[in-house]
Design a protein around this motif. Structure first.
Motif, PDB file in Angstrom:
ATOM      1  N   TYR A 146       0.783  -1.238   0.000  1.00 16.66           N
ATOM      2  CA  TYR A 146       0.000   0.000   0.000  1.00 16.66           C
ATOM      3  C   TYR A 146       0.816   1.290   0.000  1.00 16.66           C
ATOM      4  O   TYR A 146       0.277   2.350  -0.291  1.00 16.66           O
ATOM      5  N   CYS A 147       2.080   1.254   0.342  1.00 15.64           N
ATOM      6  CA  CYS A 147       2.855   2.496   0.412  1.00 15.64           C
ATOM      7  C   CYS A 147       2.791   3.233  -0.926  1.00 15.64           C
ATOM      8  O   CYS A 147       3.224   2.713  -1.951  1.00 15.64           O
ATOM      9  N   PRO A 148       2.231   4.455  -0.928  1.00 17.82           N
ATOM     10  CA  PRO A 148       2.053   5.153  -2.206  1.00 17.82           C
ATOM     11  C   PRO A 148       3.377   5.605  -2.821  1.00 17.82           C
ATOM     12  O   PRO A 148       3.427   5.932  -4.003  1.00 17.82           O
ATOM     13  N   GLU A 149       4.438   5.639  -2.038  1.00 18.14           N
ATOM     14  CA  GLU A 149       5.732   6.102  -2.558  1.00 18.14           C
ATOM     15  C   GLU A 149       6.648   4.939  -2.941  1.00 18.14           C
ATOM     16  O   GLU A 149       7.769   5.159  -3.398  1.00 18.14           O
ATOM     17  N   THR A 173       8.254   3.004  -1.017  1.00 14.29           N
ATOM     18  CA  THR A 173       9.416   3.286  -0.187  1.00 14.29           C
ATOM     19  C   THR A 173       9.848   2.090   0.657  1.00 14.29           C
ATOM     20  O   THR A 173      10.947   2.026   1.158  1.00 14.29           O
ATOM     21  N   ILE A 174       8.928   1.137   0.785  1.00 15.05           N
ATOM     22  CA  ILE A 174       9.232  -0.028   1.612  1.00 15.05           C
ATOM     23  C   ILE A 174       9.792  -1.129   0.710  1.00 15.05           C
ATOM     24  O   ILE A 174       9.191  -1.483  -0.299  1.00 15.05           O
ATOM     25  N   HIS A 175      10.976  -1.592   1.035  1.00 18.36           N
ATOM     26  CA  HIS A 175      11.646  -2.578   0.182  1.00 18.36           C
ATOM     27  C   HIS A 175      11.750  -3.914   0.898  1.00 18.36           C
ATOM     28  O   HIS A 175      11.918  -3.975   2.102  1.00 18.36           O
ATOM     29  N   TYR A 197      12.614   8.778   0.875  1.00 13.82           N
ATOM     30  CA  TYR A 197      11.440   8.905   0.011  1.00 13.82           C
ATOM     31  C   TYR A 197      10.133   8.668   0.763  1.00 13.82           C
ATOM     32  O   TYR A 197       9.079   8.572   0.163  1.00 13.82           O
ATOM     33  N   CYS A 198      10.219   8.543   2.081  1.00  9.60           N
ATOM     34  CA  CYS A 198       9.018   8.357   2.900  1.00  9.60           C
ATOM     35  C   CYS A 198       8.489   9.727   3.262  1.00  9.60           C
ATOM     36  O   CYS A 198       9.193  10.545   3.828  1.00  9.60           O
ATOM     37  N   LYS A 199       7.215   9.992   2.907  1.00 12.78           N
ATOM     38  CA  LYS A 199       6.656  11.314   3.184  1.00 12.78           C
ATOM     39  C   LYS A 199       5.870  11.343   4.479  1.00 12.78           C
ATOM     40  O   LYS A 199       5.235  12.343   4.808  1.00 12.78           O
ATOM     41  N   GLY A 200       5.870  10.218   5.182  1.00  7.53           N
ATOM     42  CA  GLY A 200       5.247  10.200   6.494  1.00  7.53           C
ATOM     43  C   GLY A 200       3.738  10.212   6.482  1.00  7.53           C
ATOM     44  O   GLY A 200       3.099  10.699   7.409  1.00  7.53           O
ATOM     45  N   CYS A 201       3.137   9.654   5.416  1.00  4.97           N
ATOM     46  CA  CYS A 201       1.681   9.739   5.285  1.00  4.97           C
ATOM     47  C   CYS A 201       0.947   8.830   6.261  1.00  4.97           C
ATOM     48  O   CYS A 201      -0.216   9.046   6.561  1.00  4.97           O
ATOM     49  N   GLY A 202       1.612   7.766   6.726  1.00  9.69           N
ATOM     50  CA  GLY A 202       0.985   6.888   7.704  1.00  9.69           C
ATOM     51  C   GLY A 202       0.093   5.814   7.116  1.00  9.69           C
ATOM     52  O   GLY A 202      -0.566   5.074   7.849  1.00  9.69           O
ATOM     53  N   VAL A 203       0.060   5.706   5.806  1.00  9.96           N
ATOM     54  CA  VAL A 203      -0.774   4.680   5.168  1.00  9.96           C
ATOM     55  C   VAL A 203      -0.340   3.285   5.636  1.00  9.96           C
ATOM     56  O   VAL A 203      -1.158   2.432   5.968  1.00  9.96           O
ATOM     57  N   CYS A 204       0.971   3.064   5.719  1.00 10.95           N
ATOM     58  CA  CYS A 204       1.482   1.756   6.139  1.00 10.95           C
ATOM     59  C   CYS A 204       0.984   1.394   7.539  1.00 10.95           C
ATOM     60  O   CYS A 204       0.496   0.297   7.773  1.00 10.95           O
ATOM     61  N   ALA A 205       1.076   2.377   8.451  1.00 12.38           N
ATOM     62  CA  ALA A 205       0.651   2.129   9.833  1.00 12.38           C
ATOM     63  C   ALA A 205      -0.841   1.818   9.876  1.00 12.38           C
ATOM     64  O   ALA A 205      -1.303   0.957  10.616  1.00 12.38           O
TER      65      ALA A 205
HETATM   66  S1  SF4 Z   1       4.547   6.618   5.950  1.00 13.17           S
HETATM   67 FE1  SF4 Z   1       4.547   4.494   5.300  1.00 13.17          FE
HETATM   68  S2  SF4 Z   1       3.136   4.432   3.582  1.00 13.17           S
HETATM   69 FE2  SF4 Z   1       3.643   6.587   3.889  1.00 13.17          FE
HETATM   70  S3  SF4 Z   1       5.391   6.941   2.552  1.00 13.17           S
HETATM   71 FE3  SF4 Z   1       6.257   6.377   4.513  1.00 13.17          FE
HETATM   72  S4  SF4 Z   1       6.553   4.174   4.358  1.00 13.17           S
HETATM   73 FE4  SF4 Z   1       5.179   4.743   2.715  1.00 13.17          FE
END
Ligand code: SF4
Ligand code: SF4
Lengths: 390, 299
Positions: B255-258, B260-262, B276-284
């Motif tokens: 689900y990470c939109p960027e 960024t998770i490998h 490259y993580c924008k801190g959106c919190g979608v992963c959490a």
């Molecule tokens: S907060 Fe989580 S979902 Fe959002 S960009 Fe960072 S790693 Fe990806």
């Protein structure tokens, strides 16, 4: 080799001679025969191409654009509702410069539902960036598929091309067609080698999202490509004439225009009938001439201005109406002739597939003659329509 | 006519702030318009919003190029964007920052007001949404609008959307910021060079806009150029994964939109690239076992 074949068959043979590589397709009357013939060619091992049976025309054009972006020579054909259904994707192929060739079997676009010839299907796509041409007979239909690929793939152009052939009047009519030899076509049309393609080995972005900072430059670039296609069309017409012995004139063709006093501008098969009408008028001493508008996009404004410089009145035939009044060709022509004082009148006929008779064409010339004399005539004249007084 | 330019990031509420200001101005008997300008719509990407206020009908539909005031909702923007570009000489910058105006370098010395809107928002709203707090600072710094009018508009606008309680809390955030705003002058040391952007003419534009990776004066273009687009500066929060709790379902990866998770081993071990993580919190949010906690990224 001479063959007595339908327009659809001629178009399919044209595609085969061009060695098309991908054919995504969806059948629609009166285009169906094209697709069936292509399927036969592939099935019989006469053509080495990937045939994709799609679930809609929208998907057809999506697949065509994608295959073209991957570097393939792509061919498909459509008509009417099918063209309308792929409208959205037409707007992707041109600016992204994907040289797909797609004949349109001209057919009325509902409503009311109908299957016969009218140009209101392709006219709706005139601002999509596709080059558009209209053919007069089955030979021209075949030859223009070959020329279309050469024009489309020229580096100065790189635009999709839509050769339009009259539904039923050509698609389902048999007449003798000289089928060129494969070797000749091969040497006339080299294989397609784009600079950038979608290839995992060399990643590329084609058709990417663009913010406002870029789209105007891309529009300007596409407009420039349509403009420079004029020169290329003319050039390729000349080369084709030399190789194959058939000269279509390029953007426009003229018939007995040298000393013409009145002239009619036509597109498609009505041009063919009009040739005979012009001959009859000439026998009666009337200095009538004919201008065949071959390409509607790009629109040959300069060529038309030159062609009509000597005439004292001009009639413009339209096989579709732009609902504010006249037809699309009429309005383009008037715009092209802006500043010239020649009276220009519009003749609408043959909409919905109604037969365009010699009598109607005679009448078109008669009204144009009246305009030349300065007599009062209507700007817009509907021919063969009940309730009209022309 | 008074013109305001808001600088924020997608999701911070810059547009809502511009609209709320316009509404408050209209309620005071003025004419006002507010409108956004989005880049590629994406949470965390820089966005602009504009408000124009006048005593008579405003006809201009263009963007604002010479604002009387710029409002900056996110001070991480100061590093990449010349936020005061085109600001009138007598204009003012209102900035969400912990720093005093004297410690903020805008590349020129101009009237500046600062307020720690993040802390105010976290305390009152329990979320780092700074748009209402910054409006309070705007009212204090410019005097263009009464804080009472703003409170009223905030209550109505936010109350309508998010419930009466939230509306009131947001109004309180504005009032608190109004009281805590510090006025002064910025420093003018750093040289602000306009960020180079690739802007080809129509003749230079690659045919059809098709790109392969290539180098230009303005950096990389084409596929792979996003490597230069580090977004870590956007993040208010950062995901921290508890390896003990993680059951390797890979939902966060999916689900990470960027992207960024490998996956760093065949066993499926994961690594987040914070550049490259924008801190959106979608992963959490997606993690079924609550293995990911979002923590403050910047002090
Ligand atoms: S907060 Fe989580 S979902 Fe959002 S960009 Fe960072 S790693 Fe990806
Ligand atoms: S979603 Fe949670 S449990 Fe699943 S892989 Fe990610 S961190 Fe682990």
């Amino acid at each position: 080799m001479k063959k007595v074949i339908t327009g659809d068959h001629a178009v399919a043979i044209g595609a085969k001679l061009c060695r098309v590589e991908v054919v995504p397709a969806y059948p629609i009357t009166p285009q169906t025969l094209i697709i069936e013939h292509i399927a036969d060619f592939i099935n019989d091992g006469e053509l080495d191409a990937k045939f994709l049976t799609m679930e809609s025309e929208h998907s057809v054009m999506s697949a065509a654009a994608a295959a073209s972006a991957a570097g393939a020579r792509v061919f498909t054909a459509t008509s009417s509702q099918g063209l309308a259904f792929m409208h959205e994707m037409l707007y992707a192929t041109a600016p992204f410069r994907l040289p797909v060739v797609m004949p349109d079997a001209s057919r009325t676009l509902a409503g009311p539902p109908g299957i016969w010839c009218e140009y209101n299907d392709s006219m709706g796509a005139r601002d999509s960036g596709w080059l558009q041409l209209y053919v007069e007979d089955n030979q021209e239909a075949l030859d223009m598929v070959i020329q279309s690929f050469r024009i489309a793939e020229d580096k100065r152009v790189l635009l999709p091309v839509m050769p339009c052939l009259d539904g039923f009047v050509l698609t389902h009519t048999v007449e003798p067609v000289d089928v060129p030899e494969q070797e000749k076509v091969d040497s006339f049309l080299p294989s397609y080698k784009p600079d950038i393609i979608l290839d995992p080995a060399r990643p590329a972005m084609i058709g990417a999202f663009m913010p406002a900072e870029y789209i105007m430059e891309l529009r300007r670039q596409t407009a420039g490509a349509v403009e420079s296609s004029k020169e290329v069309i003319q050039e390729i017409n000349g080369k084709f004439a030399k190789e194959f012995g058939r000269d279509y004139g390029g953007l426009i063709d003229t018939y007995r225009m040298d000393d013409a006093d009145i002239a009619l501008i036509t597109m498609g098969t009505v041009t063919s009938t009009s040739r005979e009408v012009v001959d009859e008028l000439r026998q009666k001493g009337e200095k009538a001439g004919l201008i065949k508008l071959r390409f509607f996009r790009p629109f040959p404004s300069e060529e038309l201005r030159k062609a009509v410089a000597q005439v004292s009145a001009l009639g413009v035939f339209d096989r579709s109406v732009s609902y504010h009044g006249g037809g699309q060709v009429y309005n383009e022509v008037r715009s092209a002739l802006f500043g010239m004082t020649i009276p220009v009148i519009n003749h609408l006929a043959g909409l919905g597939g109604r037969d365009v008779t010699k009598e109607q064409i005679m009448k078109m010339f008669e009204l144009t003659r009246k305009a030349a004399k300065g007599e009062k005539v209507n700007q817009i004249n509907w021919h063969g329509t009940r309730g009209e007084t022309v | 006519m008074y013109e305001v330019r808001f600088h924020g990031r997608g999701g911070q509420g810059a547009v809502m702030a511009a609209q709320t200001l316009a509404e408050a101005a209209v309620n005071e008997g003025n004419y006002a318009v507010a409108f956004p300008f989005f880049g590629a719509e994406r949470r965390g990407a820089p966005v602009l919003a504009f408000t124009r206020i006048d005593s008579k009908k405003i006809f201009s539909k263009t963007q604002v190029y010479n604002p009387d005031c710029v409002v900056v909702l996110d001070d991480s923007l100061l590093d990449t964007i010349d936020v005061v570009s085109g600001l009138k000489p007598e204009g003012i910058a209102v900035i969400n920052s912990k720093e005093k105006p004297e410690d903020i370098d805008l590349g020129k010395t101009i009237n500046t007001a600062t307020v720690d809107a993040v802390s105010i928002a976290l305390e009152i709203l329990k979320a780092p949404i700074t748009n209402t707090a910054i409006l309070g600072a705007f009212a204090k710094a410019t005097g263009i609008i009464k804080i009472e009018s703003l409170e009223e508009s905030i209550k109505r606008k936010f109350g309508e959307k998010l419930g009466e309680k939230t509306g009131e809390k947001n109004a309180l955030a504005a009032r608190t910021a109004y009281e805590k705003t510090v006025m002064g002058k910025s420093r003018g040391i750093k040289k602000l060079e306009a960020r180079k952007q690739w802007l080809p003419t129509y003749q230079e534009m690659p045919v059809g806009g098709s790109l392969i990776e290539s180098k230009t004066d303005a950096g990389l273009i084409g596929p792979g150029s996003f490597i230069e687009n580090k977004v870590s500066g956007w993040a208010t929060y950062r995901p921290l994964r508890d390896r003990e709790k993680c059951v390797m379902c890979l939902l966060c990866w999916f689900y990470c939109p960027e992207g960024t998770i490998h996956r760093i081993s065949n066993k499926g071990d994961l690594m987040t690239n914070y550049d490259y993580c924008k801190g959106c919190g979608v992963c959490a949010n997606e993690c079924p076992v609550d293995a990911i906690k979002m923590v403050r990224a910047r002090a």
